[in-house]
Design an enzyme around this catalytic site. Structure first.
Site, PDB file in Angstrom:
ATOM      1  N   TRP A 126      -5.347  -6.512   7.866  1.00  3.88           N
ATOM      2  CA  TRP A 126      -5.317  -5.478   6.835  1.00  3.88           C
ATOM      3  C   TRP A 126      -4.035  -4.653   7.028  1.00  3.88           C
ATOM      4  CZ3 TRP A 126      -7.775  -0.135   7.532  1.00  3.88           C
ATOM      5  CH2 TRP A 126      -7.845   0.553   6.311  1.00  3.88           C
ATOM      6  N   ASP A 207     -13.380  -4.133  14.340  1.00  2.00           N
ATOM      7  CA  ASP A 207     -13.333  -3.399  13.074  1.00  2.00           C
ATOM      8  C   ASP A 207     -14.328  -4.055  12.110  1.00  2.00           C
ATOM      9  OD1 ASP A 207     -12.800  -1.941  10.849  1.00  2.00           O
ATOM     10  OD2 ASP A 207     -10.774  -2.708  10.513  1.00  2.00           O
ATOM     11  N   LYS A 242     -18.412  -0.192   1.839  1.00  2.00           N
ATOM     12  CA  LYS A 242     -18.634  -1.338   0.948  1.00  2.00           C
ATOM     13  C   LYS A 242     -20.122  -1.644   0.810  1.00  2.00           C
ATOM     14  CE  LYS A 242     -14.167  -2.184   1.895  1.00  2.00           C
ATOM     15  NZ  LYS A 242     -13.161  -1.237   1.758  1.00  2.00           N
TER      16      LYS A 242
HETATM   17  C1  LMR Z   1      -8.958  -3.309   1.153  1.00  2.52           C
HETATM   18  O1  LMR Z   1      -8.483  -3.998   2.065  1.00  2.52           O
HETATM   19  O2  LMR Z   1      -8.677  -3.485  -0.037  1.00  2.52           O
HETATM   20  C2  LMR Z   1      -9.957  -2.247   1.485  1.00  2.52           C
HETATM   21  O3  LMR Z   1     -10.160  -2.187   2.842  1.00  2.52           O
HETATM   22  C3  LMR Z   1      -9.646  -0.937   0.874  1.00  2.52           C
HETATM   23  C4  LMR Z   1      -8.462  -0.253   1.494  1.00  2.52           C
HETATM   24  O4  LMR Z   1      -8.603   0.935   1.836  1.00  2.52           O
HETATM   25  O5  LMR Z   1      -7.395  -0.853   1.650  1.00  2.52           O
END
Ligand code: LMR
Length: 392
Positions: A126, A207, A242
């Site tokens: 991420w 996470d 979520k």
């Molecule tokens: C995402 O990856 O889209 C979600 O975790 C929302 C975010 O805050 O980025």
């Protein structure tokens, strides 16, 4: 005074959401940010959450300060949800945080205070992991996770890398629904990962942002429970954004399992970090979550609703794959149904993603991440036909 502040790069996920909202195309499709939409394309208010909210509204309580670490009924309920019957461990401590991101940041600040300098993140991960840990003063380094050319988990390379890390290295692991790839290790592969973590005395930072969206509520947290059963020290950020659709309420937690020190000392240090940052957490969202989790009927209703969301995501994966095949898309379609959780890493190139946005008003996060629950029976044919046209 502020003249040294130059332009900054916008967050790739949040800025895409802004572009989507500003787009006036009537058939635009949001497959960007990780939001769960129902079959009608609507952001749901879960029945369990709605009922809990109604109960809280009728109580007309004043808005006092909660404890720095959050209300006990929330912290205990979340611990039971995460750790099941092992939640009573004395070496375990859980604090309420500002969503999962807040838990990551708080954990990062604790690590920094303990003299940790770097954190090992899966490649890819991420994008906000890099920002959160860097701003907190940790240098992000990457370890192999996914081969985008072949759509496969790089399990051997990943184990090899973990085996060479110095003792005490901090390794971020997504216990399920890997963001962005949707590629999760099998239970056997998790065993090998935890064996290496244990043998090399690494410190996992789990996470868990999507519990219930992968294989199920219990299955998705299994690697964390196994780490606890092995007596390993770890940190865990956990989010209810979520699976309770409580995004803007920022309902999350940070748990630590630290068998070698008194949990009360760890809690004290974390409370100090919270107090000097945002003082204490907000209460409405966590009161909703605690009401849902602590009431047997509401809890079951929420489990059923989470399972329904999981099954809808699976069904849309299948539908998209079928339609892509039918449209003759030039893509490795098999990976879409192999992946799990909210996201699919399609293998679409940055250029194809840009064309989808500019010419078709279909929004994906680069490179090629689809938020699967953005698909509905109404838009899946259009999405599949558009993807096929940019890949032919
Ligand atoms: C995402 O990856 O889209 C979600 O975790 C929302 C975010 O805050 O980025």
């Amino acid at each position: 005074m502020f003249s040294s502040i130059g332009p900054s790069r916008p967050d790739p996920i949040m800025s895409l959401m802004e572009q989507y909202l500003a787009d006036d195309c009537p058939h635009k499709v949001n497959l960007g940010i990780g939001l769960y939409y129902d079959g009608e394309g609507t952001l749901p208010l879960l029945n369990s959450v709605h009922e809990a909210q109604q109960r809280l509204m009728t109580q007309e309580r004043p808005h006092s300060y909660p404890p720095i670490e959050g209300q006990a009924q929330f912290r205990e309920a979340v611990q039971r949800l995460i750790f099941g019957h092992s939640a009573q461990q004395t070496a375990l401590t859980t604090l309420q945080t500002l969503g999962g991101s807040g838990a990551l940041r708080l954990g990062a600040e604790l690590l920094r205070q303990l003299g940790v300098c770097r954190i090992h993140l899966p490649d890819p991960t991420w994008p906000n992991h890099l920002a959160i840990f860097s701003v907190a003063g940790l240098t992000p380094e990457s370890y192999p996770w996914y081969d985008n050319a072949n759509g496969e988990l790089l399990i051997d390379a990943l184990l090899d890398r973990l085996a060479t890390l110095p003792e005490g290295s901090v390794v971020l692991l997504h216990p399920a629904c890997h963001n962005p790839t949707g590629m999760d290790p099998s239970p056997d592969q998790w065993r090998s990962i935890l064996d290496t973590v244990e043998r090399r005395r690494l410190l996992p930072f789990f996470d868990a942002a999507y519990q219930g969206f992968g294989a199920g509520i219990e299955q998705d947290i299994a690697p964390v429970r196994q780490a606890l059963e092995r007596g390993l020290p770890f940190l865990l950020s956990h989010s209810l954004s979520k699976n309770m659709a409580l995004y803007g309420q920022r309902v999350g937690s940070l748990s630590l399992h630290c068998p070698d020190v008194a949990a009360i000392n760890v809690l004290g240090t974390l409370k100090g970090l919270v107090r000097s940052s945002y003082s204490c957490p907000p209460t409405f969202g966590s009161d909703i979550a605690a009401t849902v989790l602590n009431d047997a009927a509401l809890h079951q209703c929420w489990r059923d609703e989470t399972e329904a969301m999981r099954l809808r995501i699976l069904a849309m994966r299948q539908r998209l794959a079928t339609e892509l095949n039918a449209n003759g898309a030039g893509l490795d379609i098999g990976r879409i149904t192999r992946q799990r959780g909210m996201f699919s890493y399609t293998g679409l190139s940055e250029q194809q993603v840009d064309t989808l946005r500019q010419d078709f008003s279909i929004y994906l996060v680069n490179p090629g991440r689809i938020c699967v629950p953005g698909l509905t029976e109404r838009n899946v044919d259009y999405v599949a036909a558009s993807i096929a046209s940019v890949t032919r």
